[in-house]
Design an enzyme around this catalytic site. Structure first.
Site, PDB file in Angstrom:
ATOM      1  N   ASP A   1      31.901  42.627  40.651  1.00 26.90           N
ATOM      2  CA  ASP A   1      30.470  42.943  40.663  1.00 26.90           C
ATOM      3  C   ASP A   1      29.627  41.725  40.275  1.00 26.90           C
ATOM      4  OD1 ASP A   1      30.867  45.477  41.548  1.00 26.90           O
ATOM      5  OD2 ASP A   1      29.795  46.470  39.915  1.00 26.90           O
TER       6      ASP A   1
ATOM      7  N   LYS B   1      43.898  38.637  29.704  1.00 20.94           N
ATOM      8  CA  LYS B   1      43.565  38.370  28.297  1.00 20.94           C
ATOM      9  C   LYS B   1      44.874  38.318  27.508  1.00 20.94           C
ATOM     10  CE  LYS B   1      39.988  38.970  26.231  1.00 20.94           C
ATOM     11  NZ  LYS B   1      39.239  37.935  25.472  1.00 20.94           N
TER      12      LYS B   1
ATOM     13  N   ASP C   1      37.487  36.488  29.984  1.00 21.88           N
ATOM     14  CA  ASP C   1      36.116  36.296  29.475  1.00 21.88           C
ATOM     15  C   ASP C   1      35.611  34.894  29.812  1.00 21.88           C
ATOM     16  OD1 ASP C   1      38.100  35.423  27.740  1.00 21.88           O
ATOM     17  OD2 ASP C   1      36.972  35.822  25.912  1.00 21.88           O
TER      18      ASP C   1
ATOM     19  N   ASP D   1      37.205  44.940  38.460  1.00 17.57           N
ATOM     20  CA  ASP D   1      36.039  45.793  38.679  1.00 17.57           C
ATOM     21  C   ASP D   1      34.782  45.046  38.237  1.00 17.57           C
ATOM     22  OD1 ASP D   1      34.461  47.958  39.152  1.00 17.57           O
ATOM     23  OD2 ASP D   1      35.278  49.223  37.561  1.00 17.57           O
TER      24      ASP D   1
ATOM     25  N   TYR E   1      42.710  52.301  34.258  1.00 20.13           N
ATOM     26  CA  TYR E   1      42.048  53.450  34.874  1.00 20.13           C
ATOM     27  C   TYR E   1      43.030  54.589  35.166  1.00 20.13           C
ATOM     28  CZ  TYR E   1      37.987  50.411  35.538  1.00 20.13           C
ATOM     29  OH  TYR E   1      36.926  49.566  35.334  1.00 20.13           O
TER      30      TYR E   1
END
Ligand code: NAD
Length: 369
Positions: free
Chosen positions: A254, A193, A226, A250, A142
């Site tokens: 959620d 990852k 993942d 992020d 970001y």
């Protein structure tokens, strides 16, 4: 008794309504002589824009920097949809996070027994869930440079975001994860990852190194992000603290949030570096939800996320974990008695407004104190 300096930033929409209930909880602590607080209050978001033409004034930023902890409501709403980008309500929150260097974002996902039915997952998977997602908040994709869209001259464009982490950033967030795990069930699962990203390789290496460097008593595991997302909805109770970067955090936070059923229930904390003299970290506590313009000003908002954010403040800023636990017990007991705000309303329960929910939690706090 030490006096803790709190800076309250209620913000917009339901922010002031839910902050009103926190103010009553703070008063309860003062009245019982349990803790001493010095309160100051400022403007942020649309409220600050209306007053000063910016999303937070320099004077309020100074107060925020000087406070022991900031309690933040919510910002935004349709009224400010057209204000210039740099003055938009969210810019106030981003400035606070940046100037206070709040790099560690704590998002607990707790399922209160009375609300286990509200989750989209089966009750037995989430009943008693208590996990903590720790997200790195100031680095990664970001903020990494270059971050741009360029014209290629052949009718095509190219967009670039840069995922970048330096070892010190991974080391300091890992330390927070291990320290938090020690106050909970002593387990950290780090997610990245590393199979396809260099930043994932370094993340994995530094977390492992930091673990060896004084935290070997904490149980550490690693998962690809993942696979972690799948495990989070398959058997969420296997986790204690999930440590991850800004982007994955992020998304995963959620996902974890929705395991619990409602936005109105979810607190969060953002912590910065510890002060060399006092050991106190810069800290901002806020509910996960926004300003809920659709119900603002009607006394309908659920104050639980905001009150639970104050409980996190007691636990993480002031070493009052036992009192934080009492607030959480009072919230659970209130829900057990069947009181619900509209967002968590279920058949056969009693629907109440913001202030009645606050009244009930305070009454339960009296009972457990
Ligand atoms: P929201 O979280 O404000 O609301 C989503 C839905 O959940 C709405 O239906 C709302 O009524 C309900 N809800 C949220 N909190 C609730 C509570 N405590 N009690 C009862 N119901 C509750 O998200 P949104 O509608 O996407 O955004 C509204 C505004 O808030 C926008 O301007 C957005 O930019 C802003 N926002 C701010 C923050 C923040 O301040 N940190 C976070 C998210 C969104």
């Amino acid at each position: 008794m030490a006096t803790h300096k709190l800076f309250l930033l209620p913000g917009d929409g339901i922010g002031p309504e839910v902050m009103g209930e926190v103010r009553r909880v703070i008063q309860w602590f003062q009245d019982k002589g349990v803790a001493s607080f010095e309160l100051d209050e400022g403007l942020v978001g649309g409220a600050a824009y209306d007053a000063h033409g910016e999303s937070i004034s320099d004077a309020d930023m100074e107060k925020a920097m000087a406070a022991d902890a900031i309690i933040f409501g919510a910002v935004g709403g349709p009224k400010w949809d057209t204000v210039p980008y740099d003055q938009r309500p969210e810019a106030g929150l981003l400035r606070l996070r940046k100037d206070l260097a709040l790099y560690a974002n704590l998002r607990p996902a707790i399922v209160y027994p009375a609300l286990a039915d509200a989750s989209s997952l089966k009750k037995e998977l989430v009943e008693g869930l208590d996990i903590l997602i720790l997200r790195e908040l100031t680095g990664g994709v970001y903020f990494g440079e270059p971050k741009e869209i360029t014209e290629l001259g052949n009718g095509q464009k190219r967009a670039v975001d840069t995922q970048v982490y330096e070892s010190y950033e991974i080391d300091r967030i890992s330390r927070v994860a291990f320290e938090l795990a020690r106050t909970r069930n002593n387990a950290v699962c780090s997610m990245e990852k590393r199979n396809v990203m260099k930043s994932g390789v370094l993340w994995n290496e530094i977390v492992t190194q930091t673990h060896k460097d004084g935290f070997e008593d904490v149980d550490l595991s690693h998962m690809l992000a993942d696979a972690g997302a799948m495990q989070l909805v398959r058997t969420p109770k296997q986790f204690d603290v999930i440590l991850t970067d800004n982007l994955f955090g992020d998304i995963l936070s959620d996902v974890a949030a929705m395991l619990t059923g409602s936005l109105g229930m979810l607190p969060s904390a953002s912590l910065g570096a510890a002060d060399e003299k006092t050991g106190l970290r810069k800290a901002l506590y806020e509910p996960v939800h926004g300003s809920a313009p659709d119900i603002a000003g009607q006394g309908l908002a659920n104050p639980i996320a905001m009150i639970a954010s104050f409980a996190m403040c007691l636990r993480y800023s002031f070493g009052m974990g036992e009192w934080a636990g009492k607030i959480e017990t009072a919230i659970a007991a209130t829900l057990d008695k069947g009181l619900r705000t509209g967002d968590i309303m279920q058949d056969g329960m009693k629907q109440v407004g913001t202030v009645e929910m606050g009244d009930a939690i305070l009454a339960e706090l009296d009972a457990v104190a």
